[in-house]
Scaffold this motif. Structure first.
Motif, PDB file in Angstrom:
ATOM      1  N   ASP A  39       0.846  -1.193   0.000  1.00  0.00           N
ATOM      2  CA  ASP A  39       0.000   0.000   0.000  1.00  0.00           C
ATOM      3  C   ASP A  39       0.883   1.245   0.000  1.00  0.00           C
ATOM      4  O   ASP A  39       1.955   1.260   0.615  1.00  0.00           O
ATOM      5  CB  ASP A  39      -0.909   0.035   1.231  1.00  0.00           C
ATOM      6  N   VAL A  41       1.989   4.747   1.206  1.00  0.00           N
ATOM      7  CA  VAL A  41       1.911   5.389   2.520  1.00  0.00           C
ATOM      8  C   VAL A  41       2.583   6.752   2.466  1.00  0.00           C
ATOM      9  O   VAL A  41       3.655   6.903   1.887  1.00  0.00           O
ATOM     10  CB  VAL A  41       2.608   4.535   3.606  1.00  0.00           C
ATOM     11  N   THR A 143      -2.897   5.931   3.888  1.00  0.00           N
ATOM     12  CA  THR A 143      -2.550   4.789   3.043  1.00  0.00           C
ATOM     13  C   THR A 143      -3.483   4.781   1.849  1.00  0.00           C
ATOM     14  O   THR A 143      -4.622   5.235   1.937  1.00  0.00           O
ATOM     15  CB  THR A 143      -2.653   3.439   3.791  1.00  0.00           C
TER      16      THR A 143
END
Length: 172
Positions: A39, A41, A143
């Protein structure tokens, strides 16, 4: 200076070195965690300035690497167009500011469009403020996960469902 003053100064220096080593270890842990995440971030300070991103953040925004993405950050408001799931535009001054106002979000969908390349994709965003021990907001973490393919599969499934319902109605 007395021997006690030397000992006190040595103790201060030793404690400072321990604190610096602990901070470096903590920073290394953060870097390792960010590096292995799929993901995207970003971490911002209390003023909304980006202080950390991972490589997945660069890929999510269609940059070859983190360095090039960081160089482009000041131009994001010119390059990117962001819309809510309902198609309403999100002004750049609102990008990422919700957690700095104390709001949290989970799986909030946005459509992104890069004006310079024409690429468009959907992202699922989760965000939260970072709070100090006294509860004050010291930053934010956001995120992002690309969900374009999932949205396309969902749309195809809905279309197939509609066609099936039409065929069923036509055949009684």
């Amino acid at each position: 200076p007395s021997p006690g003053a030397f000992v006190a100064a040595f103790d201060v220096i030793t404690e400072r070195k321990r604190a610096e080593a602990a901070m470096q270890a903590s920073q290394a842990q953060l870097q390792a965690a960010l590096a292995c995440m799929n993901d995207a971030v970003s971490i911002c300070d209390a003023q909304g300035r980006v202080v950390e991103i991972n490589e997945a953040f660069a890929r999510f925004h269609r940059y070859p690497d983190k360095v090039e993405c960081l160089r482009a950050l000041p131009e994001f408001h010119r390059i990117l167009e962001v819309q809510r799931a309902d198609g309403q535009p999100v002004p750049p001054e609102e990008w990422g500011t919700a957690p700095l106002r104390g709001k949290t979000g989970d799986a909030v969908v946005y459509r992104l469009h890069r004006r310079d390349t024409g690429e468009a994709w959907f992202g699922s965003y989760s965000y939260a403020p970072i709070r100090a021990a006294d509860g004050s907001i010291t930053g934010s973490v956001v995120t992002r996960r690309e969900i374009t393919e999932a949205r396309q599969r969902e749309a195809a499934l809905l279309q197939a469902h509609d066609r099936l319902a039409l065929a069923q109605r036509a055949s009684h």
